[in-house]
Design an enzyme around this catalytic site. Structure first.
Site, PDB file in Angstrom:
ATOM      1  N   CYS A 183      -4.357  -9.279 -15.515  1.00  0.00           N
ATOM      2  CA  CYS A 183      -5.589  -8.611 -16.007  1.00  0.00           C
ATOM      3  C   CYS A 183      -5.649  -7.162 -15.505  1.00  0.00           C
ATOM      4  CB  CYS A 183      -6.689  -9.299 -15.784  1.00  0.00           C
ATOM      5  SG  CYS A 183      -7.295  -9.364 -14.024  1.00  0.00           S
ATOM      6  N   ALA A 193      -6.447  -6.772 -11.850  1.00  0.00           N
ATOM      7  CA  ALA A 193      -5.404  -6.824 -11.122  1.00  0.00           C
ATOM      8  C   ALA A 193      -4.710  -5.501 -10.965  1.00  0.00           C
ATOM      9  CB  ALA A 193      -4.556  -8.124 -11.646  1.00  0.00           C
ATOM     10  N   ARG A 195       0.389  -9.823  -2.709  1.00  0.00           N
ATOM     11  CA  ARG A 195       1.520  -9.251  -3.439  1.00  0.00           C
ATOM     12  C   ARG A 195       2.318  -8.913  -1.971  1.00  0.00           C
ATOM     13  NH1 ARG A 195       0.365  -3.546  -5.017  1.00  0.00           N
ATOM     14  NH2 ARG A 195       1.924  -2.702  -6.620  1.00  0.00           N
ATOM     15  N   HIS A 197      -3.784   0.102 -14.514  1.00  0.00           N
ATOM     16  CA  HIS A 197      -2.817   1.037 -13.751  1.00  0.00           C
ATOM     17  C   HIS A 197      -3.546   2.459 -14.204  1.00  0.00           C
ATOM     18  CE1 HIS A 197       0.658  -1.676 -13.982  1.00  0.00           C
ATOM     19  NE2 HIS A 197       0.113  -2.046 -12.895  1.00  0.00           N
TER      20      HIS A 197
HETATM   21 FE1  ICE Z   1       5.219  -0.880 -10.989  1.00  0.00          FE
HETATM   22 MO1  ICE Z   1       3.925  -7.675  -9.517  1.00  0.00          MO
HETATM   23 FE2  ICE Z   1       5.086  -2.623  -9.202  1.00  0.00          FE
HETATM   24 FE3  ICE Z   1       6.107  -3.223 -11.341  1.00  0.00          FE
HETATM   25 FE4  ICE Z   1       3.548  -2.910 -11.384  1.00  0.00          FE
HETATM   26 FE5  ICE Z   1       3.131  -5.167 -10.885  1.00  0.00          FE
HETATM   27 FE6  ICE Z   1       4.550  -5.312  -8.740  1.00  0.00          FE
HETATM   28 FE7  ICE Z   1       5.872  -5.703 -10.694  1.00  0.00          FE
HETATM   29  C1  ICE Z   1       4.576  -4.056 -10.282  1.00  0.00           C
HETATM   30  S1  ICE Z   1       3.473  -1.275 -10.002  1.00  0.00           S
HETATM   31  S2  ICE Z   1       2.500  -6.019  -8.742  1.00  0.00           S
HETATM   32  S3  ICE Z   1       6.843  -2.022  -9.721  1.00  0.00           S
HETATM   33  S4  ICE Z   1       1.847  -4.011 -11.927  1.00  0.00           S
HETATM   34  S5  ICE Z   1       6.042  -6.757  -8.880  1.00  0.00           S
HETATM   35  S6  ICE Z   1       5.012  -2.286 -12.824  1.00  0.00           S
HETATM   36  S7  ICE Z   1       4.222  -6.893 -11.875  1.00  0.00           S
HETATM   37  S8  ICE Z   1       7.465  -4.998 -11.652  1.00  0.00           S
END
Ligand code: ICE
Length: 542
Positions: free
Chosen positions: A59, A62, A93, A194
């Site tokens: 969400c 999050a 995380r 974000h």
């Molecule tokens: Fe960017 Mo989980 Fe990070 Fe990516 Fe983002 Fe999320 Fe992490 Fe995943 C993330 S900031 S928390 S590198 S929201 S692993 S896009 S989904 S691939």
């Protein structure tokens, strides 16, 4: 991959789409693409998940509180909402932090929440929030407090921004207190969170302190790196070795001062473009700091990124230093890789995660001789797939190509220029010229590979049934389901209990962890449900 499997990949879409109700099938078909790196097909992305489909997505709250602000150590991040929202976004995380001195504030091991109850929903929760802020100030005396809205806050109309303002006044503006309208239901995924986080960082922190720390010739920011499993620590060490000053990381191992001084850097490197491109653009527009895209996932990718930075500064001394560091680190990397290659070479992987890792981690897999035959993001936008650069002050709706304006306010004068349709066309043309520079996932995947946006649980089952990859990468919601089908699952959100995986040292960790996972014989003992029992199928009635 044999030719038979390749032909199958092309049929995958028809087979899964057929099972959905017609309207749903039509919609899902646009998100399931056979790749062609030469023509870059269009994909449907960043649109609402169809109700009833089991999605991998998270969400908006999050994305804002957990992802972008979660790794900060000296801001007290208060969740205004039910206790579960605070609890489940707290360190699951595995983002780490390391204060430089013992005296430095570190709140990362605390979970702050207003723990809203029924009566707060009925009579309003603003007083409880004020009380929570007072308590936080009394106990911890922080420099800054962030307040995060959860779904009920938006539904009952609590005004977190107004409370923040009032509380700042109560403390004579000595504590920086700001709110985030990041209610979970906003937007279509964590991606909206974000953006909300980035705007508030910019409004309340970036540019507040002109102090230029360190004597290094080159000063850079690293955007979109969140110190999962200690990744930032590895990268900090590399920059130090190269003689580059890291001003701010957004937001792995970060502090308030780092954010406040980020505008004193010479260059921003953008790693996770999806989550932080807005800050990169704002730093460029307001403070003239250009940005380049980098990837520190994979040893070769890390070398390439360091060379890109050295090339940007056009400094022979820096170039030589970077080459020295690469040569030194690569010796150990090559040794580790050679040792595991017999176990990994020729295997296949599938990656369905987030908004950048499904792309970046393919580098590490290809270094192991593992081919990624299917991949996709949970909440990537079209530019993350197709590689186009979209400016933050405009947003092009993926479906309709309508252009929406988003207000960015720090110094209104700087943003007065209204962006016209003509200007956008001009920008889009320029973007096409930079195609490779801003290459997305499609440019790096093979012709015929499957690319699926916002993968559903049903589609995931089907992928495994039809292609049985040697390893599947996703998150905790998928992990045990997939493993019960006899396929190992590596969590790429929190690395299970592993990491760091960034940089050269991280690559070595990843090689060893993956080699172990794909070479154990335990997976052969597990039979997927369709392998051990009759399948009972239900049909939709229209
Ligand atoms: Fe960017 Mo989980 Fe990070 Fe990516 Fe983002 Fe999320 Fe992490 Fe995943 C993330 S900031 S928390 S590198 S929201 S692993 S896009 S989904 S691939």
């Amino acid at each position: 991959m044999g030719t038979k499997k390749k032909a199958d990949l092309e049929k995958f879409r028809d087979e899964v789409v057929e099972k959905y109700p017609k309207k749903v099938g039509r919609k899902r078909a646009k998100a399931i693409i056979n790749n062609d790196p030469d023509t870059i097909p269009q994909i449907q992305a960043n649109i609402r998940t169809i109700p009833g489909i089991i999605t991998q997505r998270g969400c908006t709250y999050a994305g804002c509180k957990g992802v972008v602000l979660g790794p900060t150590r000296d801001i007290i991040n208060i969740t205004h909402g039910p206790i579960g929202c605070g609890y489940y976004s707290w360190l699951t995380r595995r983002n780490q932090t390391k204060p430089e001195t013992e005296a430095e504030a570190n709140f990362i091991s605390y979970c702050f929440s207003t723990d809203m109850q029924d009566s707060n929903i009925v009579f309003g929760g603003e007083d409880k929030l004020k009380q929570a802020i007072r308590e936080a100030v009394e106990l911890f005396n922080p420099k800054a407090i962030g307040v995060f809205s959860t779904c009920p806050v938006g539904l009952i109309g609590d005004d977190v921004h107004n409370v923040a303002k009032q509380m700042m006044a109560e403390y004579d503006n000595k504590i920086n207190i700001f709110g985030f309208s990041c209610e979970g239901y906003r937007g279509v995924s964590q991606s909206a969170g974000h953006h909300i986080a980035n705007n508030q960082l910019y409004k309340h922190l970036i540019g507040n302190d002109d102090t230029v720390n360190g004597a290094a010739k080159y000063r850079i920011n690293l955007l979109g790196e969140y110190n999962i499993g200690g990744d930032s620590f590895v990268l900090e060490e590399i920059f130090k070795k190269c003689g580059i000053e890291l001003v701010a990381t957004f937001s792995g191992n970060s502090t308030i001062s780092h954010f406040e001084q980020a505008h004193t850097a010479d260059l921003s490197m953008v790693m996770c473009h999806r989550s932080i491109n807005y800050v990169a653009e704002m730093l460029e527009t307001s403070f003239g700091i250009p940005w380049i895209k980098v990837n520190f996932i994979g040893a070769d990718a890390t070398a390439k990124a360091l060379r890109k930075v050295a090339a940007y500064f056009e400094d022979e001394e820096l170039k030589a230093k970077v080459e020295e560091v690469i040569a030194e680190e690569m010796a150990a990397v090559d040794m580790a890789r050679e040792a595991v290659l017999p176990k990994t070479n020729g295997k296949t992987s599938m990656l369905f995660v987030g908004g950048s890792r499904a792309h970046h981690y393919q580098e590490l897999f290809s270094e192991l001789g593992i081919k990624t035959i299917a991949a996709g993001y949970e909440f990537g936008h079209r530019d993350d797939y197709e590689g186009r650069r979209v400016l933050p002050s405009i947003q092009v709706d993926a479906d309709t190509r309508n252009i929406e304006e988003i207000t960015v306010t720090k110094d209104e004068k700087r943003f007065k220029e209204r962006i016209t349709k003509e200007k956008i066309e001009e920008l889009e043309k320029a973007i096409d010229l930079e195609y490779n520079e801003y290459g997305g996932l499609m440019a790096d995947m093979e012709k015929g590979a499957l690319i699926i946006d916002d993968l559903s649980h049903y589609e995931m089952d089907k992928l495994i049934e039809l292609y049985h990859p040697d390893i599947f990468c996703a998150g905790i919601k998928e992990k045990y389901v997939v493993q019960k089908m006899g396929v190992p699952l590596k969590q790429l959100h929190n690395y299970d209990s592993g990491g760091p995986y960034a940089g050269f040292k991280g690559a070595i960790n990843f090689y060893n962890d993956i080699a172990m996972m794909v070479s154990t014989s335990i997976w052969k003992e597990l039979k997927a449900p369709w392998e051990r029992e009759e399948v009972i199928e239900a049909a939709y009635v229209y």
